[in-house]
Design a protein around this motif. Structure first.
Motif, PDB file in Angstrom:
ATOM      1  N   LEU A 213     157.242  58.351 -69.039  1.00 17.21           N
ATOM      2  CA  LEU A 213     158.224  57.830 -69.986  1.00 17.21           C
ATOM      3  C   LEU A 213     159.133  56.808 -69.328  1.00 17.21           C
ATOM      4  CD1 LEU A 213     159.458  57.805 -72.776  1.00 17.21           C
ATOM      5  CD2 LEU A 213     160.841  59.779 -72.145  1.00 17.21           C
ATOM      6  N   ASN A 214     159.421  56.990 -68.046  1.00 24.13           N
ATOM      7  CA  ASN A 214     160.251  56.008 -67.356  1.00 24.13           C
ATOM      8  C   ASN A 214     159.590  54.631 -67.344  1.00 24.13           C
ATOM      9  OD1 ASN A 214     162.418  57.695 -66.731  1.00 24.13           O
ATOM     10  ND2 ASN A 214     161.418  58.472 -64.889  1.00 24.13           N
ATOM     11  N   GLY A 215     158.259  54.585 -67.202  1.00 25.15           N
ATOM     12  CA  GLY A 215     157.547  53.318 -67.269  1.00 25.15           C
ATOM     13  C   GLY A 215     157.632  52.701 -68.655  1.00 25.15           C
ATOM     14  N   LEU A 216     157.487  53.548 -69.690  1.00 30.41           N
ATOM     15  CA  LEU A 216     157.585  53.049 -71.056  1.00 30.41           C
ATOM     16  C   LEU A 216     158.998  52.567 -71.365  1.00 30.41           C
ATOM     17  CD1 LEU A 216     155.468  55.639 -73.082  1.00 30.41           C
ATOM     18  CD2 LEU A 216     154.739  53.534 -71.941  1.00 30.41           C
ATOM     19  N   ILE A 217     159.988  53.284 -70.864  1.00 31.85           N
ATOM     20  CA  ILE A 217     161.379  52.880 -71.096  1.00 31.85           C
ATOM     21  C   ILE A 217     161.646  51.514 -70.465  1.00 31.85           C
ATOM     22  CG2 ILE A 217     163.783  53.404 -70.493  1.00 31.85           C
ATOM     23  CD1 ILE A 217     163.045  56.360 -70.763  1.00 31.85           C
ATOM     24  N   ALA A 218     161.119  51.293 -69.254  1.00 30.59           N
ATOM     25  CA  ALA A 218     161.311  49.999 -68.596  1.00 30.59           C
ATOM     26  C   ALA A 218     160.700  48.880 -69.429  1.00 30.59           C
ATOM     27  CB  ALA A 218     160.684  50.028 -67.202  1.00 30.59           C
ATOM     28  N   ALA A 219     159.493  49.136 -69.977  1.00 35.71           N
ATOM     29  CA  ALA A 219     158.843  48.126 -70.806  1.00 35.71           C
ATOM     30  C   ALA A 219     159.632  47.877 -72.089  1.00 35.71           C
ATOM     31  CB  ALA A 219     157.416  48.559 -71.135  1.00 35.71           C
ATOM     32  N   ALA A 220     160.143  48.943 -72.695  1.00 29.99           N
ATOM     33  CA  ALA A 220     160.921  48.788 -73.920  1.00 29.99           C
ATOM     34  C   ALA A 220     162.232  48.066 -73.650  1.00 29.99           C
ATOM     35  CB  ALA A 220     161.182  50.155 -74.546  1.00 29.99           C
ATOM     36  N   HIS A 221     162.880  48.390 -72.533  1.00 28.95           N
ATOM     37  CA  HIS A 221     164.118  47.698 -72.172  1.00 28.95           C
ATOM     38  C   HIS A 221     163.873  46.200 -71.969  1.00 28.95           C
ATOM     39  CE1 HIS A 221     166.420  51.479 -70.640  1.00 28.95           C
ATOM     40  NE2 HIS A 221     166.759  51.169 -71.881  1.00 28.95           N
ATOM     41  N   ALA A 222     162.688  45.869 -71.464  1.00 28.51           N
ATOM     42  CA  ALA A 222     162.342  44.461 -71.234  1.00 28.51           C
ATOM     43  C   ALA A 222     161.994  43.735 -72.528  1.00 28.51           C
ATOM     44  CB  ALA A 222     161.179  44.365 -70.251  1.00 28.51           C
ATOM     45  N   GLY A 223     161.948  44.482 -73.652  1.00 26.78           N
ATOM     46  CA  GLY A 223     161.635  43.854 -74.929  1.00 26.78           C
ATOM     47  C   GLY A 223     160.159  43.623 -75.157  1.00 26.78           C
ATOM     48  N   LEU A 224     159.293  44.349 -74.411  1.00 23.12           N
ATOM     49  CA  LEU A 224     157.857  44.135 -74.565  1.00 23.12           C
ATOM     50  C   LEU A 224     157.307  44.690 -75.872  1.00 23.12           C
ATOM     51  CD1 LEU A 224     156.449  44.825 -70.986  1.00 23.12           C
ATOM     52  CD2 LEU A 224     157.238  42.681 -71.993  1.00 23.12           C
ATOM     53  N   GLY A 225     157.961  45.704 -76.434  1.00 24.39           N
ATOM     54  CA  GLY A 225     157.438  46.277 -77.666  1.00 24.39           C
ATOM     55  C   GLY A 225     158.235  47.469 -78.131  1.00 24.39           C
ATOM     56  N   VAL A 226     157.639  48.217 -79.072  1.00 21.29           N
ATOM     57  CA  VAL A 226     158.298  49.361 -79.692  1.00 21.29           C
ATOM     58  C   VAL A 226     157.573  50.649 -79.314  1.00 21.29           C
ATOM     59  CG1 VAL A 226     159.159  48.009 -81.621  1.00 21.29           C
ATOM     60  CG2 VAL A 226     156.947  49.160 -81.829  1.00 21.29           C
ATOM     61  N   MET A 227     158.311  51.748 -79.362  1.00 19.44           N
ATOM     62  CA  MET A 227     157.779  53.067 -79.063  1.00 19.44           C
ATOM     63  C   MET A 227     157.980  53.984 -80.256  1.00 19.44           C
ATOM     64  SD  MET A 227     159.642  53.613 -75.358  1.00 19.44           S
ATOM     65  CE  MET A 227     159.202  55.356 -75.321  1.00 19.44           C
ATOM     66  N   ALA A 228     157.061  54.929 -80.450  1.00 18.35           N
ATOM     67  CA  ALA A 228     157.261  56.033 -81.390  1.00 18.35           C
ATOM     68  C   ALA A 228     157.841  57.179 -80.595  1.00 18.35           C
ATOM     69  CB  ALA A 228     155.942  56.439 -82.027  1.00 18.35           C
ATOM     70  N   HIS A 229     159.013  57.678 -81.033  1.00 16.04           N
ATOM     71  CA  HIS A 229     159.713  58.660 -80.207  1.00 16.04           C
ATOM     72  C   HIS A 229     160.526  59.609 -81.074  1.00 16.04           C
ATOM     73  CE1 HIS A 229     160.639  59.743 -76.082  1.00 16.04           C
ATOM     74  NE2 HIS A 229     161.916  59.886 -76.396  1.00 16.04           N
ATOM     75  N   SER A 230     160.764  60.805 -80.546  1.00 18.23           N
ATOM     76  CA  SER A 230     161.593  61.786 -81.234  1.00 18.23           C
ATOM     77  C   SER A 230     163.027  61.279 -81.353  1.00 18.23           C
ATOM     78  CB  SER A 230     161.567  63.105 -80.453  1.00 18.23           C
ATOM     79  OG  SER A 230     162.556  63.975 -80.917  1.00 18.23           O
ATOM     80  N   ARG A 231     163.589  61.358 -82.558  1.00 22.20           N
ATOM     81  CA  ARG A 231     164.945  60.842 -82.780  1.00 22.20           C
ATOM     82  C   ARG A 231     165.982  61.588 -81.932  1.00 22.20           C
ATOM     83  NH1 ARG A 231     167.458  57.698 -86.531  1.00 22.20           N
ATOM     84  NH2 ARG A 231     165.545  57.468 -87.737  1.00 22.20           N
ATOM     85  N   GLY A 232     165.771  62.871 -81.728  1.00 17.90           N
ATOM     86  CA  GLY A 232     166.738  63.650 -80.961  1.00 17.90           C
ATOM     87  C   GLY A 232     166.638  63.468 -79.466  1.00 17.90           C
ATOM     88  N   LEU A 233     165.634  62.717 -78.998  1.00 16.54           N
ATOM     89  CA  LEU A 233     165.420  62.542 -77.562  1.00 16.54           C
ATOM     90  C   LEU A 233     165.378  61.066 -77.171  1.00 16.54           C
ATOM     91  CD1 LEU A 233     162.615  65.234 -77.098  1.00 16.54           C
ATOM     92  CD2 LEU A 233     165.029  65.471 -76.517  1.00 16.54           C
ATOM     93  N   ILE A 234     166.059  60.201 -77.928  1.00 16.85           N
ATOM     94  CA  ILE A 234     166.020  58.763 -77.655  1.00 16.85           C
ATOM     95  C   ILE A 234     166.677  58.479 -76.303  1.00 16.85           C
ATOM     96  CG2 ILE A 234     166.823  56.486 -78.398  1.00 16.85           C
ATOM     97  CD1 ILE A 234     166.652  57.467 -81.271  1.00 16.85           C
TER      98      ILE A 234
END
Length: 294
Positions: A213-234
């Motif tokens: 998830l840390n890798g996905l978060i880095a990509a999302a922070h960079a604006g590469l794309g969107v993630m499907a994620h639990s609302r309570g664990l954003i």
């Protein structure tokens, strides 16, 4: 003053925010759940829930009762084990998604180890889909993870909405494929994201794949794309996409406990840990500033 059965029912309602789901979890009638809650409210002299035909919420007094209920039930269980001479033993193989490990689950596990020092607890942290596979293969005794879409087995711990998240400045071009930040198969959120996009006839492309998830978060922070994620664990720094982005609804996800095949020496320990997790299910949210893996 406070009956353990009523407190267990209260916790089930508080964690599921549904009298119906609480009854299903406890294996009792919904009328029994209502009766237990009413009697507990009478004993406390306070209203613990606000409820109508559409929604159940904890009151301020209900929030306070959560801590008291956990403390009373934990003391009751320790006393029962002491005076009955029950000593759990054996090796317990427990699997959990990293999202839960990075909530207050460690507190629950710590208390379990304190109360049952002769149980050899072995923890596996993995993707929910992988945990399901390991459970089916007989390599785990108990799993806390997301439930696959359409599945009905398992004890419901909590339910949450799935949502599309990304960097605050991210904009989705409706004329181009949706850029996705995804876990690899057999991730449950990956399967759900692709399913709803294809159901809408929306084109998509993979912008990032990572088992962390840390890798996905880095990509999302960079604006590469969107993630499907639990609302309570954003994760911190990411936000739900607004409705104007035009992405399809992802629905809800169930977080459940699943038991493996019966194994001598493990079943009672698995039952005890499952009970502890269900009693503390309201703790399974991510504290601010913490990220993990799912």
């Amino acid at each position: 003053m406070y009956e353990p059965a009523q407190l267990r029912t209260f916790l089930a309602v508080a964690q599921t925010l549904s009298f119906t789901r609480a009854a299903r979890r406890l294996g009792v009638r919904q009328s029994t759940v209502s009766q237990h809650v009413r009697r507990l409210e009478e004993a406390a002299g306070r209203q613990l829930f606000t409820r109508d035909t559409h929604r159940v919420d904890l009151t301020v007094d209900g929030e306070a009762m959560l801590g008291f209920a956990r403390t009373i039930l934990a003391a009751h269980e320790r006393a029962s084990a002491f005076f009955t001479g029950t000593r759990l033993r054996g090796r317990l193989r427990f699997g959990a998604s990293e999202d839960f490990v990075l909530t207050r689950l460690p507190e629950i596990l710590q208390a379990f180890r304190r109360d049952h020092p002769e149980v050899e607890l072995e923890l596996t942290v993995e993707l929910s889909g992988t945990l399901h596979q390991q459970l089916a293969a007989g390599r785990l005794d108990l799993v806390l993870a997301k439930r696959r879409s359409g599945d009905t087995h398992g004890e419901l711990v909590r339910q949450d909405a799935l949502t599309w998240i990304g960097a605050p400045e991210l904009r989705i071009d409706p004329d181009r494929p949706v850029p996705l930040v995804l876990f690899p198969p057999p991730a449950i959120t990956r399967a759900r994201a692709l399913e709803v996009l294809e159901g809408q006839g929306r084109s998509w492309r993979v912008a990032c794949t990572s088992g962390s998830l840390n890798g996905l978060i880095a990509a999302a922070h960079a604006g590469l794309g969107v993630m499907a994620h639990s609302r309570g664990l954003i994760p911190p720094g990411l936000v739900p996409l607004p409705a104007r982005a035009g992405l399809p609804d992802l629905g809800e996800v169930d977080f459940v406990l699943l038991h493996g095949r019966r194994r001598d020496g493990a079943q009672q320990a698995a039952d005890a840990l499952a009970a502890a997790i269900l009693a503390g299910g309201d703790r399974l949210i991510r504290p601010p500033g913490v990220a993990g893996r799912s």
